[in-house]
Scaffold this motif. Structure first.
Motif, PDB file in Angstrom:
ATOM      1  N   SER A  47       0.823  -1.195   0.000  1.00 15.69           N
ATOM      2  CA  SER A  47       0.000   0.000   0.000  1.00 15.69           C
ATOM      3  C   SER A  47       0.858   1.246   0.000  1.00 15.69           C
ATOM      4  N   PRO A  48       0.520   2.181  -0.872  1.00 12.67           N
ATOM      5  CA  PRO A  48       1.235   3.455  -0.834  1.00 12.67           C
ATOM      6  C   PRO A  48       0.878   4.268   0.397  1.00 12.67           C
ATOM      7  N   ASP A  49      -0.304   4.025   0.992  1.00 12.71           N
ATOM      8  CA  ASP A  49      -0.716   4.841   2.129  1.00 12.71           C
ATOM      9  C   ASP A  49      -0.756   4.033   3.426  1.00 12.71           C
ATOM     10  N   LEU A  50       0.027   2.964   3.527  1.00  9.42           N
ATOM     11  CA  LEU A  50       0.009   2.140   4.727  1.00  9.42           C
ATOM     12  C   LEU A  50       0.613   2.864   5.911  1.00  9.42           C
ATOM     13  N   GLY A  51       1.412   3.881   5.680  1.00 11.83           N
ATOM     14  CA  GLY A  51       2.061   4.612   6.761  1.00 11.83           C
ATOM     15  C   GLY A  51       1.136   5.049   7.866  1.00 11.83           C
ATOM     16  N   ALA A  52       0.681   6.269   7.839  1.00 14.29           N
ATOM     17  CA  ALA A  52      -0.110   6.812   8.942  1.00 14.29           C
ATOM     18  C   ALA A  52      -1.456   6.123   9.080  1.00 14.29           C
ATOM     19  N   SER A  93     -12.817   7.117  12.729  1.00 10.83           N
ATOM     20  CA  SER A  93     -12.936   7.019  11.285  1.00 10.83           C
ATOM     21  C   SER A  93     -11.661   6.450  10.688  1.00 10.83           C
ATOM     22  N   LEU A  94     -11.823   5.620   9.662  1.00  7.42           N
ATOM     23  CA  LEU A  94     -10.648   5.131   8.970  1.00  7.42           C
ATOM     24  C   LEU A  94     -10.990   4.873   7.527  1.00  7.42           C
ATOM     25  N   ASP A  95     -10.050   5.093   6.670  1.00  6.55           N
ATOM     26  CA  ASP A  95     -10.133   4.764   5.259  1.00  6.55           C
ATOM     27  C   ASP A  95      -8.776   4.236   4.879  1.00  6.55           C
ATOM     28  N   LEU A  96      -8.754   3.083   4.250  1.00  7.43           N
ATOM     29  CA  LEU A  96      -7.500   2.457   3.915  1.00  7.43           C
ATOM     30  C   LEU A  96      -7.666   1.635   2.656  1.00  7.43           C
ATOM     31  N   CYS A  97      -6.719   1.731   1.752  1.00  5.15           N
ATOM     32  CA  CYS A  97      -6.741   0.942   0.534  1.00  5.15           C
ATOM     33  C   CYS A  97      -5.447   0.129   0.469  1.00  5.15           C
ATOM     34  N   LEU A  98      -5.576  -1.172   0.270  1.00  5.24           N
ATOM     35  CA  LEU A  98      -4.428  -2.072   0.223  1.00  5.24           C
ATOM     36  C   LEU A  98      -4.496  -2.909  -1.044  1.00  5.24           C
ATOM     37  N   ARG A  99      -3.350  -3.319  -1.538  1.00  4.28           N
ATOM     38  CA  ARG A  99      -3.289  -4.256  -2.657  1.00  4.28           C
ATOM     39  C   ARG A  99      -2.746  -5.566  -2.139  1.00  4.28           C
ATOM     40  N   GLU A 135      -4.520 -12.486 -10.239  1.00  3.10           N
ATOM     41  CA  GLU A 135      -5.201 -12.816  -8.983  1.00  3.10           C
ATOM     42  C   GLU A 135      -5.045 -11.732  -7.912  1.00  3.10           C
ATOM     43  N   ASP A 136      -4.352 -10.636  -8.243  1.00  2.35           N
ATOM     44  CA  ASP A 136      -4.183  -9.540  -7.282  1.00  2.35           C
ATOM     45  C   ASP A 136      -5.532  -8.910  -6.960  1.00  2.35           C
ATOM     46  N   LEU A 137      -5.674  -8.501  -5.708  1.00  3.36           N
ATOM     47  CA  LEU A 137      -6.907  -7.881  -5.244  1.00  3.36           C
ATOM     48  C   LEU A 137      -6.625  -6.501  -4.668  1.00  3.36           C
ATOM     49  N   GLU A 138      -7.614  -5.631  -4.764  1.00  2.10           N
ATOM     50  CA  GLU A 138      -7.568  -4.367  -4.049  1.00  2.10           C
ATOM     51  C   GLU A 138      -8.591  -4.456  -2.936  1.00  2.10           C
ATOM     52  N   LEU A 139      -8.159  -4.120  -1.733  1.00  5.55           N
ATOM     53  CA  LEU A 139      -9.017  -4.145  -0.551  1.00  5.55           C
ATOM     54  C   LEU A 139      -9.160  -2.723  -0.036  1.00  5.55           C
ATOM     55  N   GLU A 140     -10.386  -2.265   0.053  1.00  6.15           N
ATOM     56  CA  GLU A 140     -10.650  -0.961   0.651  1.00  6.15           C
ATOM     57  C   GLU A 140     -11.403  -1.193   1.951  1.00  6.15           C
ATOM     58  N   ILE A 141     -10.925  -0.588   3.015  1.00  2.91           N
ATOM     59  CA  ILE A 141     -11.549  -0.680   4.330  1.00  2.91           C
ATOM     60  C   ILE A 141     -11.997   0.731   4.695  1.00  2.91           C
ATOM     61  N   TYR A 142     -13.257   0.876   5.013  1.00  2.00           N
ATOM     62  CA  TYR A 142     -13.746   2.208   5.369  1.00  2.00           C
ATOM     63  C   TYR A 142     -14.930   2.094   6.315  1.00  2.00           C
ATOM     64  N   ARG A 143     -15.197   3.180   6.976  1.00  2.00           N
ATOM     65  CA  ARG A 143     -16.281   3.227   7.943  1.00  2.00           C
ATOM     66  C   ARG A 143     -17.420   4.075   7.369  1.00  2.00           C
ATOM     67  N   SER A 144     -18.627   3.604   7.614  1.00  2.00           N
ATOM     68  CA  SER A 144     -19.829   4.359   7.275  1.00  2.00           C
ATOM     69  C   SER A 144     -20.664   4.387   8.543  1.00  2.00           C
ATOM     70  N   GLY A 145     -20.682   5.529   9.200  1.00  2.00           N
ATOM     71  CA  GLY A 145     -21.302   5.600  10.519  1.00  2.00           C
ATOM     72  C   GLY A 145     -20.500   4.743  11.479  1.00  2.00           C
ATOM     73  N   GLU A 146     -21.155   3.849  12.168  1.00  2.00           N
ATOM     74  CA  GLU A 146     -20.471   2.941  13.095  1.00  2.00           C
ATOM     75  C   GLU A 146     -20.016   1.654  12.416  1.00  2.00           C
ATOM     76  N   ALA A 147     -20.492   1.399  11.194  1.00  2.00           N
ATOM     77  CA  ALA A 147     -20.229   0.129  10.519  1.00  2.00           C
ATOM     78  C   ALA A 147     -18.890   0.132   9.789  1.00  2.00           C
ATOM     79  N   LEU A 148     -18.197  -0.989   9.855  1.00  2.00           N
ATOM     80  CA  LEU A 148     -16.967  -1.196   9.102  1.00  2.00           C
ATOM     81  C   LEU A 148     -17.336  -1.899   7.805  1.00  2.00           C
ATOM     82  N   ASN A 149     -16.945  -1.323   6.683  1.00  2.00           N
ATOM     83  CA  ASN A 149     -17.258  -1.872   5.371  1.00  2.00           C
ATOM     84  C   ASN A 149     -15.980  -2.189   4.617  1.00  2.00           C
TER      85      ASN A 149
END
Length: 145
Positions: A36-41, A55-61, A75-89
């Motif tokens: 991930s280019p943004d795995l740092g902070a 709140s969190l937003d994160l994109c990983l390969r 077979e590479d995947l992109e995984l996006e993790i984000y919050r919508s209200g209280e729910a983790l999506n």
């Protein structure tokens, strides 16, 4: 006492290992590396943010390899993790396969056509991705659902 920089590195490593191990388990026999280019902070605070409800937003390969180490870019995947209200999506998409639908997983899995956003059926290789999404949601937010 560890420096803040070493704590951040440790959190990044833990997150990467957590995601890679879950992908390895759910997509056997493939092996995965997390990039991930943004795995740092953002990655450093993922565990704490998930536990504290921040709140969190994160994109990983997730880069896939055979058990012998041969790269399988299809077979590479992109995984996006984000919050919508209280729910983790989560969303999971194939990086190099535009013909495949994407998976959105909140309280339940929904497959969608990436171009139109319309619902679609689960693709032939979709069940392992659904299992991966369920596992990651449970690991990142064990109190949710």
């Amino acid at each position: 006492m560890p420096s803040p920089e070493s704590s951040i590195g440790s959190a990044n490593t833990d997150l990467s290992r957590l995601v890679a191990a879950a992908a390895d388990l759910c997509r056997k026999p493939l092996r995965h590396a997390v990039v991930s280019p943004d795995l740092g902070a953002a990655g450093a605070g993922l565990g704490a943010a998930a536990q504290e409800g921040n709140s969190l937003d994160l994109c990983l390969r997730l880069e896939a390899r055979t058990p012998e180490g041969v790269r399988l870019p299809a077979e590479d995947l992109e995984l996006e993790i984000y919050r919508s209200g209280e729910a983790l999506n989560l969303t999971l998409t194939w990086c190099h396969r535009d013909d495949q639908p994407l998976l959105w997983h909140g309280s339940h899995p929904v497959w969608m056509d990436g171009a139109t956003g319309l619902r679609s059926g689960c693709p032939a290789q979709g069940e392992p991705l659904e299992a991966l999404a369920r596992r990651l949601r449970a690991l990142l937010r064990p109190d949710q659902d």
